[in-house]
Motif scaffolding. Structure first.
Motif, PDB file in Angstrom:
ATOM      1  N   ASP A 251       0.802  -1.218   0.000  1.00  0.00           N
ATOM      2  CA  ASP A 251       0.000   0.000   0.000  1.00  0.00           C
ATOM      3  C   ASP A 251       0.834   1.266   0.000  1.00  0.00           C
ATOM      4  O   ASP A 251       0.353   2.325  -0.414  1.00  0.00           O
ATOM      5  CB  ASP A 251      -0.953   0.018   1.200  1.00  0.00           C
ATOM      6  CG  ASP A 251      -2.154  -0.895   0.985  1.00  0.00           C
ATOM      7  OD1 ASP A 251      -2.680  -0.916  -0.138  1.00  0.00           O
ATOM      8  OD2 ASP A 251      -2.561  -1.583   1.937  1.00  0.00           O
ATOM      9  N   ASP A 252       2.072   1.193   0.480  1.00  0.00           N
ATOM     10  CA  ASP A 252       2.926   2.384   0.498  1.00  0.00           C
ATOM     11  C   ASP A 252       4.378   1.958   0.339  1.00  0.00           C
ATOM     12  O   ASP A 252       4.732   0.804   0.601  1.00  0.00           O
ATOM     13  CB  ASP A 252       2.734   3.187   1.789  1.00  0.00           C
ATOM     14  CG  ASP A 252       2.976   2.352   3.036  1.00  0.00           C
ATOM     15  OD1 ASP A 252       4.139   1.948   3.268  1.00  0.00           O
ATOM     16  OD2 ASP A 252       2.018   2.103   3.786  1.00  0.00           O
ATOM     17  N   PRO A 253       5.244   2.874  -0.119  1.00  0.00           N
ATOM     18  CA  PRO A 253       6.656   2.515  -0.334  1.00  0.00           C
ATOM     19  C   PRO A 253       7.428   2.280   0.953  1.00  0.00           C
ATOM     20  O   PRO A 253       8.485   1.632   0.916  1.00  0.00           O
ATOM     21  CB  PRO A 253       7.206   3.719  -1.098  1.00  0.00           C
ATOM     22  CG  PRO A 253       6.304   4.846  -0.747  1.00  0.00           C
ATOM     23  CD  PRO A 253       4.949   4.245  -0.542  1.00  0.00           C
ATOM     24  N   ILE A 254       6.950   2.778   2.068  1.00  0.00           N
ATOM     25  CA  ILE A 254       7.684   2.650   3.331  1.00  0.00           C
ATOM     26  C   ILE A 254       7.825   1.193   3.733  1.00  0.00           C
ATOM     27  O   ILE A 254       8.864   0.768   4.241  1.00  0.00           O
ATOM     28  CB  ILE A 254       6.977   3.461   4.441  1.00  0.00           C
ATOM     29  CG1 ILE A 254       6.984   4.947   4.084  1.00  0.00           C
ATOM     30  CG2 ILE A 254       7.638   3.233   5.791  1.00  0.00           C
ATOM     31  CD1 ILE A 254       6.238   5.817   5.069  1.00  0.00           C
ATOM     32  N   HIS A 255       6.791   0.388   3.504  1.00  0.00           N
ATOM     33  CA  HIS A 255       6.803  -1.009   3.940  1.00  0.00           C
ATOM     34  C   HIS A 255       7.184  -1.976   2.826  1.00  0.00           C
ATOM     35  O   HIS A 255       7.123  -3.190   3.015  1.00  0.00           O
ATOM     36  CB  HIS A 255       5.426  -1.386   4.500  1.00  0.00           C
ATOM     37  CG  HIS A 255       5.011  -0.595   5.696  1.00  0.00           C
ATOM     38  ND1 HIS A 255       4.237   0.543   5.624  1.00  0.00           N
ATOM     39  CD2 HIS A 255       5.289  -0.767   7.017  1.00  0.00           C
ATOM     40  CE1 HIS A 255       4.035   1.037   6.825  1.00  0.00           C
ATOM     41  NE2 HIS A 255       4.670   0.262   7.693  1.00  0.00           N
ATOM     42  N   HIS A 256       7.555  -1.467   1.672  1.00  0.00           N
ATOM     43  CA  HIS A 256       7.932  -2.357   0.576  1.00  0.00           C
ATOM     44  C   HIS A 256       9.339  -2.909   0.818  1.00  0.00           C
ATOM     45  O   HIS A 256      10.283  -2.151   1.037  1.00  0.00           O
ATOM     46  CB  HIS A 256       7.895  -1.597  -0.761  1.00  0.00           C
ATOM     47  CG  HIS A 256       7.786  -2.495  -1.947  1.00  0.00           C
ATOM     48  ND1 HIS A 256       8.833  -3.298  -2.379  1.00  0.00           N
ATOM     49  CD2 HIS A 256       6.756  -2.718  -2.811  1.00  0.00           C
ATOM     50  CE1 HIS A 256       8.441  -3.972  -3.446  1.00  0.00           C
ATOM     51  NE2 HIS A 256       7.196  -3.637  -3.729  1.00  0.00           N
ATOM     52  N   GLU A 263      14.833   5.639  -3.860  1.00  0.00           N
ATOM     53  CA  GLU A 263      13.492   5.768  -4.431  1.00  0.00           C
ATOM     54  C   GLU A 263      12.457   6.000  -3.338  1.00  0.00           C
ATOM     55  O   GLU A 263      11.533   6.815  -3.504  1.00  0.00           O
ATOM     56  CB  GLU A 263      13.133   4.513  -5.230  1.00  0.00           C
ATOM     57  CG  GLU A 263      11.773   4.630  -5.909  1.00  0.00           C
ATOM     58  CD  GLU A 263      11.400   3.398  -6.722  1.00  0.00           C
ATOM     59  OE1 GLU A 263      10.313   3.401  -7.321  1.00  0.00           O
ATOM     60  OE2 GLU A 263      12.208   2.435  -6.748  1.00  0.00           O
ATOM     61  N   LYS A 264      12.616   5.314  -2.214  1.00  0.00           N
ATOM     62  CA  LYS A 264      11.689   5.516  -1.108  1.00  0.00           C
ATOM     63  C   LYS A 264      11.732   6.959  -0.621  1.00  0.00           C
ATOM     64  O   LYS A 264      10.691   7.592  -0.389  1.00  0.00           O
ATOM     65  CB  LYS A 264      12.027   4.565   0.046  1.00  0.00           C
ATOM     66  CG  LYS A 264      11.075   4.663   1.236  1.00  0.00           C
ATOM     67  CD  LYS A 264      11.583   3.856   2.410  1.00  0.00           C
ATOM     68  CE  LYS A 264      11.723   2.384   2.071  1.00  0.00           C
ATOM     69  NZ  LYS A 264      12.111   1.575   3.260  1.00  0.00           N
ATOM     70  N   GLU A 265      12.942   7.516  -0.489  1.00  0.00           N
ATOM     71  CA  GLU A 265      13.085   8.896  -0.034  1.00  0.00           C
ATOM     72  C   GLU A 265      12.472   9.860  -1.040  1.00  0.00           C
ATOM     73  O   GLU A 265      11.810  10.843  -0.664  1.00  0.00           O
ATOM     74  CB  GLU A 265      14.560   9.227   0.171  1.00  0.00           C
ATOM     75  CG  GLU A 265      14.803  10.644   0.675  1.00  0.00           C
ATOM     76  CD  GLU A 265      16.279  10.966   0.800  1.00  0.00           C
ATOM     77  OE1 GLU A 265      16.612  12.036   1.316  1.00  0.00           O
ATOM     78  OE2 GLU A 265      17.103  10.126   0.354  1.00  0.00           O
TER      79      GLU A 265
END
Length: 496
Positions: A251-256, A263-265
């Motif tokens: 659902d979000d890049p933080i937990h991928h 890329e997350k930043e």
């Protein structure tokens, strides 16, 4: 007050500097980034949904006795078949599976085809709300898996009876509504502002590719290996896509777990000023009073009026007006859908290019794209009646029309993500109601007009569609916005 403003300005400058650094670090990734991989997976899921929406429409002529028998007189009897032809025909009969056929009246066929929309009117708003609160990952995955599994059972349901087939198609409509409605919520936390149009268009274009595939190969599958395999093959493809969805999409890049730190930043910082938090409460009164929301909803209704007319009656137009045969109808329809598929992707890239180079503001891009997506098709619709004697001119105009229509996807059709990212899922569900309502009215109006006036019916249909499009565009251009609305922020939240 001044110190607070200075602190905010300093924070904005620092945020912009960090954002630019992160953007430079991730610019090398291009289309190999995780977010583009997510768009590709969602594209495949939409391909599956597109094929499952239309597979019964394509297979129905081979499933019904009256339609199948109508093709037998086309066989030429002037030249007797040779011995080699006899042996070849016997070989085909030996290996071709026997598929059952049914004595369904035209009224029964219409009910079966429309049953896909029976549950669709009820599903979008609850699905949109749940996606806002809990996220879209499991809603999309479960919806696609359920629709794909039910696709396998359509041949068995047809044998069991019409009632069971209608029930399965109705449940399929709810499952597909889960996929089409909730997937927009994923991009609230995954799509940087400068890439929003291209990522969403890559994902959504899968529906057009699915239609292109099913129109192109569906009839061939029915003729060669039997109509049940249309459901087995595309149901299996949907299951494969759902199995890819669950482990690879978050659902979000933080937990991928597979995304790079750079890329997350980049994604997190680019969305830092956007309120993406989930909320149980909904500002219903503010939504009802919001003219930008109504501008988008009205545009959905008027734009999809023409879309449903094309999808339901374009083959009839090719057959009755242009005198095309069944094979040519499939090819011509595939050509138009393929044009929309390609242009949807290209226009997403163009919109993000204009925004990143600051050539146009986001509001200007949304309004300009919507204007192009309405004005050119409306002009084409008003010309079609006068060029109907020429197949080549008619097809050229229709290709131009379908290419221009795809501009709406970078205009009003994704505008909800701009004005209320917190409530994108719910508002998308609400807009789907207007889409289904348009789809319920426009084919009925079209069929009535054709039955009343065979000579000038199509002219009147095209003029009505053009008028609807222009009315929706004028309303949208006057009242639409591309900025986050005050009621869509956490600080001004109105309780439900």
């Amino acid at each position: 007050m001044s110190s607070r403003a200075e602190a905010k300005a300093a924070g904005d400058i620092s945020s912009d500097r960090n954002f630019n650094m992160a953007q430079a670090q991730t610019s090398r990734k291009g289309f190999c980034s995780v977010r583009h991989g997510l768009a590709l997976i969602m594209h495949l899921c939409n391909v599956s949904v597109g094929t499952q929406k239309m597979n019964l429409s394509v297979a129905l002529p081979a499933m019904v006795n009256s339609t199948a028998l109508a093709g037998s007189p086309n066989t030429s009897m002037e030249t007797p078949p040779t011995a080699s032809q006899d042996r070849w025909n016997e070989t085909l009969k030996e290996f071709k599976p026997v598929a059952p056929m049914y004595d369904w009246s035209p009224e029964t066929q219409g009910i079966i085809l429309s049953s896909l929309n029976y549950g669709s009117f009820l599903a979008p708003i609850p699905v949109g709300y749940v996606s806002v609160v809990f996220g879209a990952k499991y809603l999309v995955g479960v919806g696609l898996l359920l629709s794909s599994v039910l696709t396998f059972f359509i041949p068995l349901a047809a044998d069991a009876g019409v009632d069971l087939l209608i029930v399965i198609r109705s449940i399929q409509g709810i499952a597909q509504s889960m996929v089409l409605t909730s997937q927009y919520s994923v991009w609230v936390k995954w799509a940087p502002p400068l890439e929003k149009s291209q990522l969403i268009n890559i994902a959504i274009s899968g529906q057009m590719l699915g239609l292109f595939i099913i129109f192109l190969v569906g009839g061939l599958l029915c003729q060669t290996i039997g109509w049940p395999y249309v459901f087995y093959i595309f149901g299996g493809f949907g299951c494969i896509c759902s199995f890819l969805w669950f482990p690879l999409v978050y659902d979000d890049p933080i937990h991928h777990p597979f995304i790079s730190a750079g890329e997350k930043e980049y994604i997190v910082r680019s969305l830092a000023q956007q309120d993406c938090s989930r909320a149980w409460s909904l500002p219903i009164k503010a939504m009802i009073r919001s003219l930008p929301v109504w501008a988008i909803l009205v545009f959905h209704f008027t734009e999809f009026w023409t879309f449903h007319t094309f999808m339901d009656y374009l083959p009839t137009y090719f057959s009755t007006i242009l005198q095309a045969n069944l094979r040519d109808i499939g090819i011509l329809t595939s050509l138009l859908v393929g044009t929309t598929f390609i242009c949807t992707i290209l226009e997403g890239l163009l919109a993000d290019f204009l925004l990143s180079r600051k050539l146009l503001t986001l509001t200007a891009i949304r309004k300009l794209s919507s204007a192009i997506g309405v004005l050119i098709p409306s002009a084409v619709l008003m010309c079609l009646h006068w060029v109907r004697s020429s197949m080549s001119v008619t097809m050229a105009l229709l290709v131009l029309c379908h290419a221009a229509i795809s501009f709406c996807q970078t205009g009003a059709l994704i505008n909800l993500l701009d004005i209320a990212p917190r409530y994108t899922g719910f508002l998308k569900g609400l807009s789907q109601i207007f889409v289904y309502l348009s789809g319920a009215i426009s084919p009925a109006v079209t069929g009535f007009i054709i039955s009343q006036d065979a000579e000038f019916g199509w002219r009147n249909i095209f003029l009505i569609s053009a008028s609807m499009n222009l009315l929706g565009l004028v309303f949208y251009l006057i009242f639409s916005q591309a900025e986050v609305q005050d009621w869509a922020t956490e600080q001004t939240l109105t309780q439900f």
